[in-house]
Scaffold this motif. Structure first.
Motif, PDB file in Angstrom:
ATOM      1  N   ALA A  70     -76.750  40.826 -58.416  1.00  0.00           N
ATOM      2  CA  ALA A  70     -75.933  39.909 -59.278  1.00  0.00           C
ATOM      3  C   ALA A  70     -75.400  38.745 -58.217  1.00  0.00           C
ATOM      4  O   ALA A  70     -75.093  37.547 -58.401  1.00  0.00           O
ATOM      5  CB  ALA A  70     -73.819  40.732 -58.720  1.00  0.00           C
ATOM      6  N   TYR A  71     -75.404  38.740 -56.646  1.00  0.00           N
ATOM      7  CA  TYR A  71     -76.092  37.729 -55.877  1.00  0.00           C
ATOM      8  C   TYR A  71     -77.244  37.269 -55.699  1.00  0.00           C
ATOM      9  O   TYR A  71     -77.356  35.778 -56.154  1.00  0.00           O
ATOM     10  CB  TYR A  71     -75.984  38.438 -54.042  1.00  0.00           C
ATOM     11  N   GLY A  72     -78.300  37.926 -56.815  1.00  0.00           N
ATOM     12  CA  GLY A  72     -79.533  36.608 -57.443  1.00  0.00           C
ATOM     13  C   GLY A  72     -79.188  35.822 -58.442  1.00  0.00           C
ATOM     14  O   GLY A  72     -79.354  34.703 -58.525  1.00  0.00           O
ATOM     15  N   SER A  73     -78.149  36.255 -58.882  1.00  0.00           N
ATOM     16  CA  SER A  73     -77.553  35.718 -60.221  1.00  0.00           C
ATOM     17  C   SER A  73     -76.802  34.445 -60.005  1.00  0.00           C
ATOM     18  O   SER A  73     -76.787  33.278 -60.673  1.00  0.00           O
ATOM     19  CB  SER A  73     -76.904  36.265 -61.213  1.00  0.00           C
ATOM     20  N   ILE A  74     -76.051  34.511 -58.723  1.00  0.00           N
ATOM     21  CA  ILE A  74     -75.490  33.285 -58.239  1.00  0.00           C
ATOM     22  C   ILE A  74     -76.667  32.155 -57.604  1.00  0.00           C
ATOM     23  O   ILE A  74     -76.380  31.243 -57.716  1.00  0.00           O
ATOM     24  CB  ILE A  74     -74.452  34.115 -57.475  1.00  0.00           C
ATOM     25  N   GLY A  75     -77.164  32.694 -56.852  1.00  0.00           N
ATOM     26  CA  GLY A  75     -78.376  32.136 -56.268  1.00  0.00           C
ATOM     27  C   GLY A  75     -79.260  31.485 -57.168  1.00  0.00           C
ATOM     28  O   GLY A  75     -79.656  30.425 -56.994  1.00  0.00           O
ATOM     29  N   ALA A  76     -79.367  32.018 -58.304  1.00  0.00           N
ATOM     30  CA  ALA A  76     -80.288  31.615 -58.799  1.00  0.00           C
ATOM     31  C   ALA A  76     -79.860  30.524 -59.835  1.00  0.00           C
ATOM     32  O   ALA A  76     -80.335  28.897 -59.861  1.00  0.00           O
ATOM     33  CB  ALA A  76     -80.511  32.310 -60.138  1.00  0.00           C
ATOM     34  N   CYS A  77     -78.412  30.282 -60.220  1.00  0.00           N
ATOM     35  CA  CYS A  77     -77.426  29.347 -60.662  1.00  0.00           C
ATOM     36  C   CYS A  77     -77.249  28.010 -59.782  1.00  0.00           C
ATOM     37  O   CYS A  77     -77.122  26.792 -60.283  1.00  0.00           O
ATOM     38  CB  CYS A  77     -76.281  30.427 -60.953  1.00  0.00           C
ATOM     39  N   ALA A  78     -76.831  28.560 -58.345  1.00  0.00           N
ATOM     40  CA  ALA A  78     -77.170  27.357 -57.502  1.00  0.00           C
ATOM     41  C   ALA A  78     -77.890  26.455 -57.531  1.00  0.00           C
ATOM     42  O   ALA A  78     -78.446  25.488 -57.359  1.00  0.00           O
ATOM     43  CB  ALA A  78     -76.217  28.292 -56.054  1.00  0.00           C
ATOM     44  N   GLY A  79     -79.325  27.569 -57.675  1.00  0.00           N
ATOM     45  CA  GLY A  79     -80.603  26.962 -57.164  1.00  0.00           C
ATOM     46  C   GLY A  79     -80.913  25.841 -58.382  1.00  0.00           C
ATOM     47  O   GLY A  79     -81.343  24.472 -58.585  1.00  0.00           O
ATOM     48  N   PHE A  80     -80.636  26.532 -59.696  1.00  0.00           N
ATOM     49  CA  PHE A  80     -81.278  25.582 -60.392  1.00  0.00           C
ATOM     50  C   PHE A  80     -79.744  24.412 -60.696  1.00  0.00           C
ATOM     51  O   PHE A  80     -80.251  23.343 -61.370  1.00  0.00           O
ATOM     52  CB  PHE A  80     -80.337  26.742 -62.421  1.00  0.00           C
ATOM     53  N   GLY A  81     -78.565  24.447 -60.645  1.00  0.00           N
ATOM     54  CA  GLY A  81     -77.927  23.660 -60.057  1.00  0.00           C
ATOM     55  C   GLY A  81     -78.346  22.245 -59.805  1.00  0.00           C
ATOM     56  O   GLY A  81     -77.926  21.180 -59.500  1.00  0.00           O
ATOM     57  N   ALA A  82     -79.304  22.198 -58.575  1.00  0.00           N
ATOM     58  CA  ALA A  82     -79.930  21.653 -57.651  1.00  0.00           C
ATOM     59  C   ALA A  82     -80.696  21.185 -58.676  1.00  0.00           C
ATOM     60  O   ALA A  82     -81.436  20.044 -57.683  1.00  0.00           O
ATOM     61  CB  ALA A  82     -80.272  22.377 -56.356  1.00  0.00           C
ATOM     62  N   VAL A  83     -81.266  21.177 -59.651  1.00  0.00           N
ATOM     63  CA  VAL A  83     -82.148  20.259 -60.150  1.00  0.00           C
ATOM     64  C   VAL A  83     -81.730  20.227 -62.133  1.00  0.00           C
ATOM     65  O   VAL A  83     -82.546  19.409 -62.582  1.00  0.00           O
ATOM     66  CB  VAL A  83     -83.741  20.539 -60.661  1.00  0.00           C
ATOM     67  N   CYS A  84     -80.709  20.678 -61.832  1.00  0.00           N
ATOM     68  CA  CYS A  84     -80.344  20.204 -63.381  1.00  0.00           C
ATOM     69  C   CYS A  84     -78.624  20.642 -63.586  1.00  0.00           C
ATOM     70  O   CYS A  84     -78.149  20.863 -62.979  1.00  0.00           O
ATOM     71  CB  CYS A  84     -80.786  21.437 -64.376  1.00  0.00           C
ATOM     72  N   GLY A  85     -77.977  19.202 -64.380  1.00  0.00           N
ATOM     73  CA  GLY A  85     -76.617  19.243 -64.419  1.00  0.00           C
ATOM     74  C   GLY A  85     -75.656  19.797 -65.849  1.00  0.00           C
ATOM     75  O   GLY A  85     -74.677  19.357 -66.059  1.00  0.00           O
ATOM     76  N   SER A  86     -76.565  20.597 -66.007  1.00  0.00           N
ATOM     77  CA  SER A  86     -75.778  20.917 -67.321  1.00  0.00           C
ATOM     78  C   SER A  86     -75.242  22.634 -67.109  1.00  0.00           C
ATOM     79  O   SER A  86     -75.736  23.702 -66.791  1.00  0.00           O
ATOM     80  CB  SER A  86     -76.427  20.552 -68.546  1.00  0.00           C
TER      81      SER A  86
END
Length: 433
Positions: free
Chosen positions: A99-115
């Motif tokens: 669950a924490y990894g999902s949040i971190g991955a979404c945050a990391g993905f958000g740092a390069v993609c705005g959708s």
């Protein structure tokens, strides 16, 4: 015609056209044309409409939009995004790491993609089956991934902040940097929600998770591309080396190289990413064009100015005005998606917020958070249906909605934090100057 007749007429006609099933871009244009014909002849209106629409398609700033969309699609079609989740899940041995990894991955993905939707689709496509296999509760699994996708529209680069900056004529660089601290706070709050969930409903989080650790090369190939792409975007914009459009172009080219080099991308995936970008931009391009025409009619009849003066005549407290606006957006977000709301309502709302004394950079962050709530609220919450769709029938839409409720509460708390401490959003842009 009086301004209020135009405003009510536009809104009423727009709702009617949307209600009968006309796509929003065509509804915006069709609602605008009768009022455009009041000030121009039919022949002249055709020419001016074409000029307005063409002006959107050749706008240099707007070129950043397809570039950021393409960048996100490339990461989604390669192994970069899924590998980021696997690293965060497998690299940390603690209860609830998926669950924490999902949040971190979404945050990391958000740092390069705005959708937001692409974020939920990319990370959720890998994380949801894995979390369900490990024994996580369906509500927690779906809720954390639907809400995690919203991090992509707060952490820079953000398409919503980009559109907000275009409509309100604010610095896109300042808007991006203003979203950093609230975005990091939101990541922390989402992790706290998971921790509290595990305490209140321990059966929803397995006691042990069996996962194979990644090797050093795999870790470098996973974290390196995301860090490098994010660094290029951040440094290029905030150091004044490049405009957001130029930064997006360089980052997109770099993503192509990294996706093929270490992300396992193949030509089929590249073609699919290009086609997905064209499909997305076909809709967004029409929406931007129709929104420009709609905004032109509003501005010609002075609807934003007169509406602001009318509202201020009641002599309401600025925070009462803000509360009304936020409740309006939360309610509207149940029926419209964020990009449509931005081009339909923002030309009228942002002059009111400026007249009430609010900083428009600060309001841009608050506005974006309300858009995050919009994608999590039924009946038209996009992220809800994305997660329900990728579950392949394992999770019901009701379970996704219920799972999102604690995360929506966290978004509301963040809005209160920004209202009480505006420096949360404004401090970093001030330091960058």
């Amino acid at each position: 015609m009086e301004w209020y007749e135009v405003g009510l007429g536009l809104l009423g006609l727009l709702m009617l056209l949307i209600g009968i099933g006309l796509p929003i871009p065509f509804a915006l244009a069709a609602a605008s044309l009768p009022f455009l014909w009041q000030i121009q002849t039919f022949e002249t209106s055709l020419v001016s409409s074409q000029l307005k629409l063409w002006g959107v398609w050749i706008d240099y700033i707007l070129l950043a939009v397809p570039l950021f969309v393409f960048l996100g699609e490339l990461i989604g079609k390669s192994n970069i995004g899924p590998n980021l989740y696997q690293f965060l899940h497998q690299g940390f041995r603690l209860r609830g790491s998926a669950a924490y990894g999902s949040i971190g991955a979404c945050a990391g993905f958000g740092a390069v993609c705005g959708s937001s939707m692409v974020g939920s689709l990319t990370i959720g496509g890998v994380a949801l089956p894995e979390m369900l296999r490990l024994g996580y509760g369906k509500k927690l699994s779906s809720g954390v991934l639907a809400a995690g996708g919203t991090l992509s529209v707060l952490l820079p680069p953000s398409l919503i902040l980009l559109f907000y900056g275009i409509v309100t004529d604010q610095s896109i660089g300042d808007l991006f940097i203003a979203g950093v601290i609230p975005g990091l706070i939101l990541v922390t709050m989402f992790c706290i929600v998971v921790m509290i969930w595990g305490i209140l409903r321990p059966d929803d989080i397995p006691a042990q998770e069996h996962a194979v650790r990644m090797g050093l090369f795999q870790i470098a190939a996973t974290v390196g591309p995301i860090a490098l792409i994010g660094l290029v975007i951040t440094v290029a914009i905030y150091a004044g080396i490049a405009t957001p459009t130029e930064a997006a172009a360089v980052a997109a080219l770099l993503t192509v190289i990294l996706a093929f080099g270490v992300g396992g991308l193949r030509w089929d995936g590249f073609r699919d990413a290009a086609l997905s970008t064209m499909r997305t931009m076909g809709y967004l391009g029409l929406l931007l064009s129709a929104g420009t025409l709609f905004g032109f009619v509003l501005t010609y009849y002075r609807v934003p100015y007169e509406f602001t003066q009318f509202f201020l005549a009641f002599d309401l407290s600025p925070y009462v005005v803000l509360t009304i606006v936020l409740l309006f957006y939360i309610l509207l977000g149940m029926f419209l998606e964020p990009v449509s709301m931005t081009f339909i309502t923002l030309p009228t709302i942002f002059p009111l917020m400026a007249a009430a004394g609010f900083d428009l950079i600060w309001f841009g962050v608050v506005y974006t958070i309300t858009m995050e709530i919009a994608v999590l609220t039924p009946p038209v919450g996009l992220n809800l249906y994305v997660i329900q769709g990728i579950s392949r029938g394992q999770v019901t839409i009701g379970e996704v909605i219920t799972g999102c409720l604690p995360f929506i509460a966290a978004l509301v708390v963040l809005i209160f934090v920004l209202i009480l401490i505006p420096e949360t959003a404004l401090w970093l842009p001030e330091q960058m100057k």
